[in-house]
Design a protein around this motif. Structure first.
Motif, PDB file in Angstrom:
ATOM      1  N   GLU A 244       0.804  -1.214   0.000  1.00  0.00           N
ATOM      2  CA  GLU A 244       0.000   0.000   0.000  1.00  0.00           C
ATOM      3  C   GLU A 244       0.842   1.271   0.000  1.00  0.00           C
ATOM      4  O   GLU A 244       0.296   2.351  -0.185  1.00  0.00           O
ATOM      5  CB  GLU A 244      -0.903   0.020   1.241  1.00  0.00           C
ATOM      6  N   ARG A 245       2.177   1.139   0.170  1.00  0.00           N
ATOM      7  CA  ARG A 245       2.964   2.335   0.462  1.00  0.00           C
ATOM      8  C   ARG A 245       4.184   2.477  -0.451  1.00  0.00           C
ATOM      9  O   ARG A 245       4.587   1.521  -1.120  1.00  0.00           O
ATOM     10  CB  ARG A 245       3.398   2.316   1.933  1.00  0.00           C
TER      11      ARG A 245
ATOM     12  N   ASN B 108      -9.867   6.818  -2.431  1.00  0.00           N
ATOM     13  CA  ASN B 108      -9.965   6.992  -0.987  1.00  0.00           C
ATOM     14  C   ASN B 108     -11.012   8.062  -0.676  1.00  0.00           C
ATOM     15  O   ASN B 108     -11.264   8.946  -1.493  1.00  0.00           O
ATOM     16  CB  ASN B 108      -8.610   7.422  -0.410  1.00  0.00           C
ATOM     17  N   TYR B 109     -11.588   8.025   0.521  1.00  0.00           N
ATOM     18  CA  TYR B 109     -12.782   8.827   0.765  1.00  0.00           C
ATOM     19  C   TYR B 109     -12.891   9.305   2.197  1.00  0.00           C
ATOM     20  O   TYR B 109     -12.376   8.702   3.136  1.00  0.00           O
ATOM     21  CB  TYR B 109     -14.032   8.000   0.429  1.00  0.00           C
TER      22      TYR B 109
ATOM     23  N   ASP C 247      -0.334   6.891  -3.105  1.00  0.00           N
ATOM     24  CA  ASP C 247      -1.304   7.587  -3.956  1.00  0.00           C
ATOM     25  C   ASP C 247      -0.490   8.398  -4.953  1.00  0.00           C
ATOM     26  O   ASP C 247       0.260   9.299  -4.552  1.00  0.00           O
ATOM     27  CB  ASP C 247      -2.188   8.525  -3.136  1.00  0.00           C
ATOM     28  N   ALA C 248      -0.616   8.089  -6.244  1.00  0.00           N
ATOM     29  CA  ALA C 248       0.249   8.739  -7.221  1.00  0.00           C
ATOM     30  C   ALA C 248      -0.386   8.720  -8.600  1.00  0.00           C
ATOM     31  O   ALA C 248      -1.220   7.863  -8.911  1.00  0.00           O
ATOM     32  CB  ALA C 248       1.614   8.051  -7.258  1.00  0.00           C
TER      33      ALA C 248
ATOM     34  N   SER D 131      -3.579   4.010  -2.882  1.00  0.00           N
ATOM     35  CA  SER D 131      -3.065   3.177  -1.782  1.00  0.00           C
ATOM     36  C   SER D 131      -2.309   1.963  -2.322  1.00  0.00           C
ATOM     37  O   SER D 131      -2.492   0.836  -1.859  1.00  0.00           O
ATOM     38  CB  SER D 131      -4.206   2.743  -0.857  1.00  0.00           C
ATOM     39  N   GLY D 132      -1.458   2.196  -3.301  1.00  0.00           N
ATOM     40  CA  GLY D 132      -0.630   1.152  -3.878  1.00  0.00           C
ATOM     41  C   GLY D 132      -1.293   0.294  -4.921  1.00  0.00           C
ATOM     42  O   GLY D 132      -0.630  -0.509  -5.590  1.00  0.00           O
ATOM     43  N   HIS D 133      -2.578   0.453  -5.081  1.00  0.00           N
ATOM     44  CA  HIS D 133      -3.339  -0.329  -6.058  1.00  0.00           C
ATOM     45  C   HIS D 133      -3.372   0.426  -7.380  1.00  0.00           C
ATOM     46  O   HIS D 133      -3.755   1.607  -7.407  1.00  0.00           O
ATOM     47  CB  HIS D 133      -4.752  -0.548  -5.520  1.00  0.00           C
ATOM     48  N   LEU D 134      -2.988  -0.222  -8.461  1.00  0.00           N
ATOM     49  CA  LEU D 134      -3.022   0.420  -9.778  1.00  0.00           C
ATOM     50  C   LEU D 134      -4.460   0.391 -10.272  1.00  0.00           C
ATOM     51  O   LEU D 134      -4.919  -0.551 -10.912  1.00  0.00           O
ATOM     52  CB  LEU D 134      -2.090  -0.285 -10.750  1.00  0.00           C
ATOM     53  N   ALA D 135      -5.187   1.462  -9.957  1.00  0.00           N
ATOM     54  CA  ALA D 135      -6.629   1.505 -10.181  1.00  0.00           C
ATOM     55  C   ALA D 135      -7.001   1.908 -11.599  1.00  0.00           C
ATOM     56  O   ALA D 135      -8.104   1.591 -12.066  1.00  0.00           O
ATOM     57  CB  ALA D 135      -7.269   2.474  -9.191  1.00  0.00           C
TER      58      ALA D 135
END
Length: 454
Positions: free
Chosen positions: A34-35, A126-127, A390-391, A431-435
């Motif tokens: 996640e980081r 994220n929310y 988050d990027a 959060s590290g997930h390639l969304a």
């Protein structure tokens, strides 16, 4: 392309230009789980990792949008948390804070909890969600204080709302400012003056009013009277105040650039449409750009830009507020206020970068770092080792067309349709997930609830 979706926990972004903390530097970035695991030139990894070539592209922290309206529950014909969070991620927005004017309005913590449960199931980004203030629910403020680590803040509509969410009683406002320990965010327009000016406009034009009358009805005085009162209350009670979507030159002297952001008790936000459109655009776009506060004359826009760049305004947001196309086609007095923006807010600012109006470092400061500092968001808003990954990867050589085929809003329209932005968002990590990658979503993992260091 789809190989990215099967290696979701470890990514090595090679030879990317990192825009972060006032600098642009070439580097490698390793995401572990996640980081962010490591940020350094020429990272070598012995274990299995998915490598992404970042050559010639930029890596930004994920955008944090502190003001959106995703309409769920109650108005899901306009939008849902699922649809709008997808649009957000496609636009590089990895975290959002959503407003309480849903139905029922989120004026009680139990209602707020229902929104969090929906987001946990359906939000790709994220929310967090604001509790709404109300004239007759002041007891909720004390309950809210116990959740200062888990909820972004309290939202007060000091004008331009109806029913429970309009707080126009002075004693109620004073009690709220005196008792709330979370950030208070305010929509500042004076409701009594709006009603008076609307009555005057109708006396002159009857029902023939158009969107071009909107900035006259909701003029500078409407805004200044309310925002100056909010600032005076915050100073009197030592309240942490964040004034939303400023629109006038008149209000700029209320805010300071003299102290570091982390020490400010009173901060300010501007929205992308107020930095872009002027009142001249009503003749072409009409109700499509009807919003509250109103888009105003060009000299106000220039004052907003000046205040933004000199540090009086701290945050850039979207105030994403979708309505259906059919609703917007109604006569001016019936057409709702608000426009969909969350998918294109970053792209619009990148266009202003290309035009020399703002630097990449300033965009990241106002859209990533500053929202994190203002709201004390835990481990987000910066590309730092140990922070949540988050990027956004931005290709400044690419372009993004705005047409219905590429719109992810449920309402399926945009005030920018037929425009082509001179930049492209290629990857979004949440959060590290390639969304999101190259126009495709990976919804195998949802976003996380934001937490706050208070």
């Amino acid at each position: 392309m789809f190989q990215y979706f099967y290696h979701m926990q470890r990514y090595l972004i090679k030879d990317i230009l990192l825009v972060n903390e006032g600098k642009i530097v070439p580097t490698d970035v390793l995401i572990e789980g996640e980081r962010f695991g490591k940020i350094a030139p020429q990272i070598q990894v012995k274990t299995q990792v998915t490598e992404i070539d970042g050559h010639g592209k930029y890596l930004l922290p994920g955008i944090i949008d502190d003001q959106v309206h995703f309409r769920e529950p109650g108005y899901t014909h306009k939008a849902t948390i699922h649809t709008e969070s997808r649009a957000a991620v496609a636009g590089g927005v990895t975290s959002y804070m959503e407003m309480p004017n849903t139905y029922p309005p989120a004026v009680k913590l139990e209602i707020l909890q229902q929104k969090y449960e929906i987001a946990a199931r359906h939000s790709l980004a994220n929310y967090s969600f604001y509790l709404g203030a109300a004239n007759h629910h002041q007891d909720e403020i004390l309950r809210l204080n116990a959740h200062r680590h888990e909820i972004c803040g309290l939202k007060i509509f000091m004008g331009s709302s109806t029913g429970e969410l309009l707080v126009d009683d002075i004693s109620t406002l004073e009690n709220i400012f005196a008792s709330c320990e979370l950030p208070i965010t305010t929509h500042c327009e004076d409701e009594a003056l709006i009603r008076l000016r609307l009555q005057q406009a109708r006396a002159q034009k009857g029902e023939a009013l158009t969107a071009a009358d909107h900035p006259w009805i909701r003029n500078e005085e409407v805004c200044y009277r309310s925002s100056s009162f909010a600032v005076s209350l915050a100073k009197r009670y030592g309240t942490r105040l964040h004034v939303l979507h400023l629109t006038t030159a008149d209000e700029m002297h209320l805010f300071s650039a003299d102290i570091p952001l982390a020490e400010k008790q009173i901060t300010a936000e501007v929205c992308v449409h107020h930095l872009h459109f002027t009142a001249d655009a009503y003749s072409k776009l009409g109700n499509l750009i009807k919003c509250n506060p109103a888009i105003k004359a060009a000299h106000h826009r220039e004052a907003l830009w000046q205040a933004l760049l000199e540090g009086r305004i701290d945050v850039i947001a979207t105030d994403h507020a979708p309505h259906t196309w059919e609703e917007k086609q109604q006569p001016y007095l019936q057409a709702p206020a608000g426009l969909p923006l969350v998918q294109h807010g970053l792209l619009l600012m990148l266009e202003y970068f290309r035009n020399g109006k703002i630097s990449l470092e300033q965009i990241v400061e106002k859209m990533c770092h500053h929202p994190a500092i203002c709201f004390q968001i835990r481990d987000r808003g910066f590309v730092r080792e140990g922070y949540f990954a988050d990027a956004v990867i931005v290709d400044m050589q690419g372009t993004t067309p705005v047409d219905k085929e590429h719109l992810f809003y449920k309402c399926k329209w945009s005030p920018f349709e037929s425009h082509r932005f001179p930049a492209r968002i290629s990857h979004t990590f949440v959060s590290g997930h390639l969304a999101y990658v190259e126009g495709k979503f990976n919804e195998s993992q949802m976003g996380k609830r934001l937490l706050f260091n208070r």
